[in-house]
Write a protein that holds these residues in place. Structure first.
Motif, PDB file in Angstrom:
ATOM      1  N   ASP A   1      33.617  12.242  58.918  1.00 42.40           N
ATOM      2  CA  ASP A   1      34.023  11.570  60.268  1.00 42.40           C
ATOM      3  C   ASP A   1      34.383  10.308  59.844  1.00 42.40           C
ATOM      4  N   LEU A   2      33.608   9.441  59.140  1.00 40.08           N
ATOM      5  CA  LEU A   2      33.703   8.039  58.897  1.00 40.08           C
ATOM      6  C   LEU A   2      34.784   7.826  57.626  1.00 40.08           C
ATOM      7  N   LEU A   3      35.037   8.777  56.999  1.00 38.09           N
ATOM      8  CA  LEU A   3      36.409   8.892  56.032  1.00 38.09           C
ATOM      9  C   LEU A   3      37.725   8.935  56.689  1.00 38.09           C
ATOM     10  N   VAL A   4      37.802   9.779  57.689  1.00 37.16           N
ATOM     11  CA  VAL A   4      39.105   9.726  58.405  1.00 37.16           C
ATOM     12  C   VAL A   4      39.090   8.604  59.347  1.00 37.16           C
ATOM     13  N   TYR A   5      38.018   8.104  59.823  1.00 34.17           N
ATOM     14  CA  TYR A   5      38.388   6.764  60.670  1.00 34.17           C
ATOM     15  C   TYR A   5      38.552   5.772  59.890  1.00 34.17           C
ATOM     16  N   TYR A   6      38.254   5.658  58.586  1.00 34.63           N
ATOM     17  CA  TYR A   6      38.823   4.478  57.863  1.00 34.63           C
ATOM     18  C   TYR A   6      39.890   4.788  56.885  1.00 34.63           C
ATOM     19  N   GLY A   7      40.398   5.928  57.061  1.00 36.43           N
ATOM     20  CA  GLY A   7      41.777   6.238  56.656  1.00 36.43           C
ATOM     21  C   GLY A   7      41.993   6.720  55.358  1.00 36.43           C
ATOM     22  N   TYR A   8      40.807   7.640  55.019  1.00 35.75           N
ATOM     23  CA  TYR A   8      40.663   8.278  53.860  1.00 35.75           C
ATOM     24  C   TYR A   8      40.797   9.944  54.411  1.00 35.75           C
ATOM     25  N   PRO A   9      41.627  10.477  54.721  1.00 30.71           N
ATOM     26  CA  PRO A   9      41.416  11.822  55.409  1.00 30.71           C
ATOM     27  C   PRO A   9      41.471  12.926  54.136  1.00 30.71           C
ATOM     28  N   ASP A  10      42.241  12.655  53.100  1.00 32.93           N
ATOM     29  CA  ASP A  10      42.094  13.649  52.074  1.00 32.93           C
ATOM     30  C   ASP A  10      40.604  13.641  51.347  1.00 32.93           C
ATOM     31  N   GLU A  11      39.936  12.521  51.094  1.00 36.09           N
ATOM     32  CA  GLU A  11      38.687  12.425  50.866  1.00 36.09           C
ATOM     33  C   GLU A  11      37.761  13.229  51.838  1.00 36.09           C
ATOM     34  N   ALA A  12      37.927  13.136  53.067  1.00 32.41           N
ATOM     35  CA  ALA A  12      37.256  13.774  53.948  1.00 32.41           C
ATOM     36  C   ALA A  12      37.381  15.273  53.677  1.00 32.41           C
ATOM     37  N   ILE A  13      38.486  15.607  53.429  1.00 31.73           N
ATOM     38  CA  ILE A  13      38.923  17.122  53.320  1.00 31.73           C
ATOM     39  C   ILE A  13      38.056  17.789  51.958  1.00 31.73           C
ATOM     40  N   SER A  14      38.007  16.920  51.225  1.00 31.76           N
ATOM     41  CA  SER A  14      37.373  17.151  49.812  1.00 31.76           C
ATOM     42  C   SER A  14      35.909  17.400  50.297  1.00 31.76           C
ATOM     43  N   GLU A  15      35.296  16.556  50.770  1.00 29.79           N
ATOM     44  CA  GLU A  15      33.939  16.613  51.339  1.00 29.79           C
ATOM     45  C   GLU A  15      33.620  17.710  52.255  1.00 29.79           C
ATOM     46  N   LEU A  16      34.562  18.100  53.197  1.00 29.52           N
ATOM     47  CA  LEU A  16      34.086  19.217  54.160  1.00 29.52           C
ATOM     48  C   LEU A  16      34.279  20.544  53.262  1.00 29.52           C
ATOM     49  N   LYS A  17      34.972  20.533  52.213  1.00 25.41           N
ATOM     50  CA  LYS A  17      35.148  21.804  51.666  1.00 25.41           C
ATOM     51  C   LYS A  17      33.782  22.071  50.705  1.00 25.41           C
ATOM     52  N   LEU A  18      33.021  20.902  50.370  1.00 29.44           N
ATOM     53  CA  LEU A  18      31.793  21.166  49.862  1.00 29.44           C
ATOM     54  C   LEU A  18      30.691  21.948  50.753  1.00 29.44           C
ATOM     55  N   ILE A  19      30.902  22.105  51.977  1.00 32.85           N
ATOM     56  CA  ILE A  19      29.901  22.916  52.937  1.00 32.85           C
ATOM     57  C   ILE A  19      30.562  23.739  53.591  1.00 32.85           C
ATOM     58  N   SER A  20      31.738  24.205  53.121  1.00 32.63           N
ATOM     59  CA  SER A  20      32.405  25.177  54.074  1.00 32.63           C
ATOM     60  C   SER A  20      31.516  26.625  53.782  1.00 32.63           C
ATOM     61  N   ASP A  21      30.972  27.044  52.919  1.00 36.42           N
ATOM     62  CA  ASP A  21      29.931  28.184  52.693  1.00 36.42           C
ATOM     63  C   ASP A  21      28.990  28.046  53.481  1.00 36.42           C
ATOM     64  N   ARG A  22      28.340  26.904  53.620  1.00 32.31           N
ATOM     65  CA  ARG A  22      27.251  26.758  54.646  1.00 32.31           C
ATOM     66  C   ARG A  22      27.530  26.958  56.066  1.00 32.31           C
ATOM     67  N   ILE A  23      28.860  26.694  56.260  1.00 34.20           N
ATOM     68  CA  ILE A  23      29.450  26.666  57.779  1.00 34.20           C
ATOM     69  C   ILE A  23      29.619  28.005  58.007  1.00 34.20           C
ATOM     70  N   SER A  24      30.403  28.841  57.289  1.00 33.26           N
ATOM     71  CA  SER A  24      30.829  30.027  57.446  1.00 33.26           C
ATOM     72  C   SER A  24      29.859  31.051  58.013  1.00 33.26           C
ATOM     73  N   GLY A  25      28.327  31.013  57.608  1.00 31.01           N
ATOM     74  CA  GLY A  25      27.381  31.825  58.124  1.00 31.01           C
ATOM     75  C   GLY A  25      26.933  31.277  59.596  1.00 31.01           C
ATOM     76  N   LEU A  26      27.339  30.354  60.263  1.00 36.42           N
ATOM     77  CA  LEU A  26      27.177  29.551  61.613  1.00 36.42           C
ATOM     78  C   LEU A  26      27.795  30.681  62.690  1.00 36.42           C
ATOM     79  N   GLU A  27      27.248  30.849  63.731  1.00 29.36           N
ATOM     80  CA  GLU A  27      27.822  31.189  64.925  1.00 29.36           C
ATOM     81  C   GLU A  27      28.831  30.328  65.524  1.00 29.36           C
ATOM     82  N   GLY A  28      29.849  30.962  66.107  1.00 23.55           N
ATOM     83  CA  GLY A  28      31.102  30.323  66.468  1.00 23.55           C
ATOM     84  C   GLY A  28      30.790  29.187  67.490  1.00 23.55           C
ATOM     85  N   GLY A  29      29.686  29.346  68.417  1.00 20.62           N
ATOM     86  CA  GLY A  29      29.390  28.190  69.077  1.00 20.62           C
ATOM     87  C   GLY A  29      28.344  27.190  68.737  1.00 20.62           C
ATOM     88  N   ASN A  30      28.041  27.180  67.400  1.00 19.26           N
ATOM     89  CA  ASN A  30      27.235  26.369  66.860  1.00 19.26           C
ATOM     90  C   ASN A  30      27.718  24.844  66.895  1.00 19.26           C
TER      91      ASN A  30
END
Length: 266
Positions: free
Chosen positions: A57-86
């Motif tokens: 969120d901070l990376l996007v706010y300060y103008g680094y969206p591509d870096e934010a995407i890289s960071e989000l990819k690091l937790i994509s496996d952890r997110i996939s197991g969560l319920e849709g409304g989480n």
């Protein structure tokens, strides 16, 4: 005196009882350790996700969206197991959509755009903001350039849905943004008249910006905004030039701030 058999029986019973109690304590200790490990892992997983979401969120706010995407990819496996409304899952995909839309390289994120469109169609609820951003990133898909039906439904149609949802919420800033994006979509298609009508609606929502701030900043500066300029690579029309023409046309009409602009421009 008790006979030897009764003594032996008593000793055997005591030994059995001690073994049972020992096994019970061992089982209790194992269960407690397992329970603690499970709790620790769950807490660690939650903390890791929250930290990555805050960082993205901070990376996007300060103008680094591509870096934010890289960071989000690091937790994509952890997110996939969560319920849709989480809430963490919702925040993950909201951040992901925001980062892809804000990136100067949206065109290179075709797989991510398709993933986001699928997730928000099947797992997540959308509001005006989601529909506006999903419509915008859809303009960077190949089918948006070659399939009029796709463009009508996934870009124009979705933006009109965003307008409706913003109207229901009386969100004037959201309405300005949606009409602005609609103007870009119509420019991409080469429909100057519809684009002009959309930009006029946007100006109704935030007249101070369109009739005072933008003229003072300069039309060229506004037209070179990456959000606008990067569409030139995927649209048959030059969107930057077309947007500049929209603002010129808007500025040549009735402007409540014209005298103020003249005063600061001289």
């Amino acid at each position: 005196m008790p006979d030897k058999s009764s003594v032996r029986t008593g000793i055997e019973f005591s030994a059995t009882a001690i073994a049972v109690i020992g096994a019970a304590w061992a089982g209790k200790a194992y269960f407690e350790n397992w329970m603690q490990d499970t709790i620790d892992k769950a807490v660690e997983n939650k903390v890791v996700i929250l930290e990555q979401l805050q960082l993205a969120d901070l990376l996007v706010y300060y103008g680094y969206p591509d870096e934010a995407i890289s960071e989000l990819k690091l937790i994509s496996d952890r997110i996939s197991g969560l319920e849709g409304g989480n809430k963490r899952k919702i925040a993950f995909y909201d951040n992901y959509l925001d980062a892809v839309a804000q990136s100067d390289n949206t065109l290179k994120y075709e797989p991510e755009i398709r993933l986001l469109k699928d997730v928000f169609s099947t797992e997540m609820q959308t509001d005006g903001w989601h529909d506006e951003y999903l419509a915008y990133v859809s303009m960077f898909l190949p089918e948006a350039r070659g399939d009029d039906a796709f463009f009508d439904a996934q870009v124009i149609g979705r933006l009109n849905l965003a307008v409706h949802q913003y109207e229901v919420e009386s969100d004037f800033e959201g309405l300005e943004s949606a009409f602005h994006t609609l103007a870009l979509a119509y420019l991409c298609r080469g429909d100057q008249a519809s684009a002009q009508a959309s930009i006029e609606r946007a100006a109704e929502m935030l007249p101070f910006d369109y009739y005072l701030i933008y003229p003072l900043m300069g039309i060229d500066t506004i037209s070179e905004d990456p959000e606008i300029e990067k569409l030139n690579a995927v649209c048959p029309q030059n969107v930057s030039r077309g947007y500049g023409e929209l603002l010129q046309e808007l500025g040549s009409g009735e402007n409540p701030f014209r005298d103020l602009i003249r005063e600061y421009s001289e």
